[in-house]
Each structure stands twice: as C-alpha cells, then as structure tokens.
Enzyme design. Structure first.
Site, PDB file in Angstrom:
ATOM      1  N   SER A  78       9.121   1.465  10.461  1.00 20.96           N
ATOM      2  CA  SER A  78      10.202   2.410  10.198  1.00 20.96           C
ATOM      3  C   SER A  78      11.549   1.701  10.137  1.00 20.96           C
ATOM      4  O   SER A  78      12.579   2.338   9.965  1.00 20.96           O
ATOM      5  CB  SER A  78      10.234   3.494  11.276  1.00 20.96           C
ATOM      6  N   SER A  79      11.531   0.360  10.287  1.00 22.87           N
ATOM      7  CA  SER A  79      12.764  -0.427  10.183  1.00 22.87           C
ATOM      8  C   SER A  79      12.396  -1.877   9.905  1.00 22.87           C
ATOM      9  O   SER A  79      11.265  -2.306  10.165  1.00 22.87           O
ATOM     10  CB  SER A  79      13.576  -0.347  11.481  1.00 22.87           C
TER      11      SER A  79
ATOM     12  N   SER B 271     -11.171   5.991   1.053  1.00 22.56           N
ATOM     13  CA  SER B 271     -10.514   6.131   2.346  1.00 22.56           C
ATOM     14  C   SER B 271     -10.955   7.429   2.999  1.00 22.56           C
ATOM     15  O   SER B 271     -11.044   8.470   2.331  1.00 22.56           O
ATOM     16  CB  SER B 271      -8.986   6.128   2.173  1.00 22.56           C
TER      17      SER B 271
ATOM     18  N   ARG C  30       6.107   9.154  14.354  1.00 25.06           N
ATOM     19  CA  ARG C  30       4.865   9.699  13.819  1.00 25.06           C
ATOM     20  C   ARG C  30       4.452  10.981  14.537  1.00 25.06           C
ATOM     21  O   ARG C  30       3.801  11.841  13.953  1.00 25.06           O
ATOM     22  CB  ARG C  30       3.733   8.668  13.966  1.00 25.06           C
TER      23      ARG C  30
ATOM     24  N   ASP D 260       0.838  -1.203   0.000  1.00 20.89           N
ATOM     25  CA  ASP D 260       0.000   0.000   0.000  1.00 20.89           C
ATOM     26  C   ASP D 260       0.871   1.249   0.000  1.00 20.89           C
ATOM     27  O   ASP D 260       1.722   1.428   0.878  1.00 20.89           O
ATOM     28  CB  ASP D 260      -0.899   0.001   1.241  1.00 20.89           C
TER      29      ASP D 260
ATOM     30  N   TYR E  83       2.962   9.976  -0.330  1.00 17.39           N
ATOM     31  CA  TYR E  83       3.889   9.427   0.660  1.00 17.39           C
ATOM     32  C   TYR E  83       5.333   9.799   0.326  1.00 17.39           C
ATOM     33  O   TYR E  83       5.837   9.492  -0.759  1.00 17.39           O
ATOM     34  CB  TYR E  83       3.762   7.905   0.746  1.00 17.39           C
TER      35      TYR E  83
ATOM     36  N   GLY F 115       3.473   1.453  23.612  1.00 19.44           N
ATOM     37  CA  GLY F 115       3.803   1.670  25.016  1.00 19.44           C
ATOM     38  C   GLY F 115       5.139   2.345  25.241  1.00 19.44           C
ATOM     39  O   GLY F 115       5.578   2.511  26.379  1.00 19.44           O
TER      40      GLY F 115
ATOM     41  N   LEU G 297      -1.750   0.485  15.399  1.00 18.89           N
ATOM     42  CA  LEU G 297      -1.062   0.765  16.665  1.00 18.89           C
ATOM     43  C   LEU G 297      -1.237   2.221  17.076  1.00 18.89           C
ATOM     44  O   LEU G 297      -0.434   2.755  17.845  1.00 18.89           O
ATOM     45  CB  LEU G 297       0.429   0.419  16.545  1.00 18.89           C
TER      46      LEU G 297
END
Length: 359
Positions: free
Chosen positions: A318-319, A171, A250, A72, A77, A235, A228
């Site tokens: 991100s990784s 969306s 983010r 996606d 982006y 957390g 998340l």
C-alpha cells in the site's frame, strides 16, 4: 597387533572412504549452481485505491530495479484503475521486446460471468486499459458455477488464437476442477493452463494437501497470494481492533474488508502470531526480524514452493516503503529452526479453521 579400538577406527575409516565420493564428484557438486529461487511478482490491487499514479509508478520502478519482471493485476482491481495506471506507465507491455510481463484476470462477479461474451469483453477492456496488444498471462479469476466450463475454455482458446494472451491461468479453483479443466483442454487440443494463483502463507496451508500434488501432476506452477494473510502476519493488528479503531487496510474501510475478516480475523490466528513473536525474540533477541520479514522468509525458504517449478510469491503493498521492506525480506536467508517450528505450531493451532483455497 591392532587394539580393538584401533580396529573399530580403521573399519570406520574404510567405511567412510568407501562412502565418500571421489574428489572430482565433490568438485562437480560444488560447481553446480544453486537451485532457482522462488520468484517474486508485484501485486497491484492497491493501485488506484490507496496508491495514486505517482506512488504506483515509484513502486513498479523499485520492483523492476531489483531484477523482477512480473506484474499482476485484474479487471476488477480498483474498478479498473489498477490496469489504467499500469497502462499509463509507458512500459511497452505486451510488446515483443518488453522484458516486463503482465497478468490480468476475468471474473464472474458483479453482473459479469465467464460466458464467452463476458470473457472476451473483460479481456479486451483490460487490453485497452493496459494499452497493450496482448497480456502474458490471462487468468480465470474464480469459477463461474453457472456457466459450463467447456464454454469458457473454448472462448479462451479463441482469444489465445487471436493473440490476445500467451499463457492461461486459473485462480481459486478446487483441485478436482483443475484436473477436469486440464483433461478437457488436452482432449480438445485447447491451450492448457500453466499457472495457478492461490491463497498460501505460513498459517494458511490448505493448498498443500491436495492442490499441490494436482498442480505438480499437470505441470502448473503456483503463484501465492496473501503471503501475509492480508496483513495479519505483520503483527500490527490486535483482535480487539474490530470493535475499536478499525485501522484502514485490507480488513477495514473497503468493499473486500468483510471477506478478509471472515478469512483471517479469528482469535486463534492472533494466538498463532503471538507464538511466532515469542519464538523470534527467543531465537534472535534484540536483533529479531519483524513478523512480516519472518513470514516472507518462511514463504521463500521453508514452504512447499519450489523455484525449480517456477513457483512465485505475489507481493502486494500500500506504499513504496512497505514494498521496499518486503523486497528486502525476500532477500534474507532461511529462519532459525526454532522459528520454523513455531510457524508449524502456529499452523496446527489454526488449521481447523483455515479458509478454503477454492470458491
């Protein structure tokens, strides 16, 4: 003569026998395949920003090796770098024999619109970046309240007829807009939307009330983004971070950070996470899964997503390490009931300030 107790037992045995299915029925039930799993889609928003081309390639490879096939992206982006990186991976996107499916989106932001010329320009630019003749799924990223939706949908019909995309998606539209769009498309003989991508997670459930019934009625599958809560359900953050270290992610250090903070960075959300953490420790002790793992397992096993409808969770990262951890969590089983209860309590704690799923 049978005693009263024996008569009760006998009657119960007869009752159970009458209710029990015959052996062949039980065997048939046991031979049925399990219901389809909720699918996983790779979200590529960080490609070209926090992930360079080699890291992105490694992430896509790891995702595909697990048997998943859908990617996606979007026109916007990383200012187009996400699409450019994906196009350079040599996946053969959009080809008839390519098992990898690609989705992109046109948006009405930053001087663009969903007027016919802009929709065409965005999609054709995306196709060039992705180095493919067509995308499998083309979304309208969000409503353009300044353009009649009929104009946008008619433009999509023409692009579909030209073979530039296979499926149409929506969306960030309100449920009434979805109903209007489906009705317009059906009455005009235009391509109907078949996928809706929306915000959904254990502490953000606004879509359940009205949108999900609407999607089921019109036959759209649902792809969940922000499973998340932008990373809050890992957390790893503390409420005080906004006035302190502001870790890159983010919520800080990018153009969308303020949007994400407005969405999720609220004291009640942190109280909700603490409640879940406490339940995890009580239920699992030293072997407690992480909040991240628990939040993803909630999505796959305890949410209103249904594999039978083709629903999916969009996994961002991100990784490579983060992706592999998230993929591992998706393969774990259901949570202990006490933890599911804690997630429900967490939702009730934050429901009054849940961000809208529509724009």
């Amino acid at each position: 003569m049978l005693s009263a107790a024996s008569r009760v037992v006998s009657r119960a045995a007869v009752h159970c026998a009458l209710r029990s299915p015959p052996p062949e029925a039980r065997a048939l039930a046991m031979s049925r395949p399990p219901p389809p799993r909720v699918a996983s889609v790779l979200g590529t928003m960080e490609m070209g920003r926090r992930m360079d081309a080699p890291a992105s390639a490694a992430a896509v490879r790891a995702f595909l090796e697990r048997g998943h096939t859908e990617l996606d992206t979007a026109f916007m982006y990383s200012d187009g770098q996400s699409e450019t990186i994906l196009g350079g991976l040599g996946l053969g996107l959009g080809g008839g024999d390519c098992r990898v499916k690609i989705a992109t989106k046109a948006n009405p932001w930053d001087g663009k619109s969903l007027k016919p010329d802009s929709v065409r320009s965005q999609l054709e630019t995306s196709l060039k970046r992705l180095q493919c003749p067509q995308v499998d799924l083309f979304y309208l990223h969000a409503p353009d309240h300044g353009t009649p939706v009929e104009e946008t949908l008619h433009a999509c019909q023409r692009l579909h007829q030209e073979g530039k995309f296979v499926e149409l998606g929506l969306s960030n539209y309100a449920s009434w807009e979805v109903a209007e769009i489906c009705t317009l498309c059906k009455s005009n003989g235009w391509i109907l939307p078949t996928v809706y991508q929306g915000m959904y997670n254990a502490t953000t459930r606004q879509v359940e009330t009205e949108l999900f019934p609407c999607l089921r009625h019109f036959g759209l599958r649902f792809y969940a983004y922000n499973p998340l809560a932008g990373g809050l359900l890992t957390g790893k953050y503390k409420y005080e971070d906004k006035d302190g270290k502001q870790p890159v992610g983010r919520f800080f250090g990018n153009s969308w950070a303020e949007t994400y903070r407005n969405r999720f960075w609220k004291e009640h959300h942190f109280e909700a996470i603490a409640l879940v953490e406490k339940a995890l420790q009580a239920a699992y002790g030293a072997s407690a899964p992480s909040v991240t793992s628990a939040a993803l397992r909630w999505m796959y096993h305890h949410s209103q997503l249904q594999g039978a409808h083709g629903d999916a969770v969009i996994l961002g990262m991100s990784s490579l390490e983060q992706l592999e951890q998230n993929l591992a969590a998706t393969e774990e089983g259901p949570l202990e009931p006490a933890v599911v209860d804690a997630f429900n309590q967490a939702w009730h704690l934050v429901a009054h300030e849940c961000p809208n799923y529509f724009r």
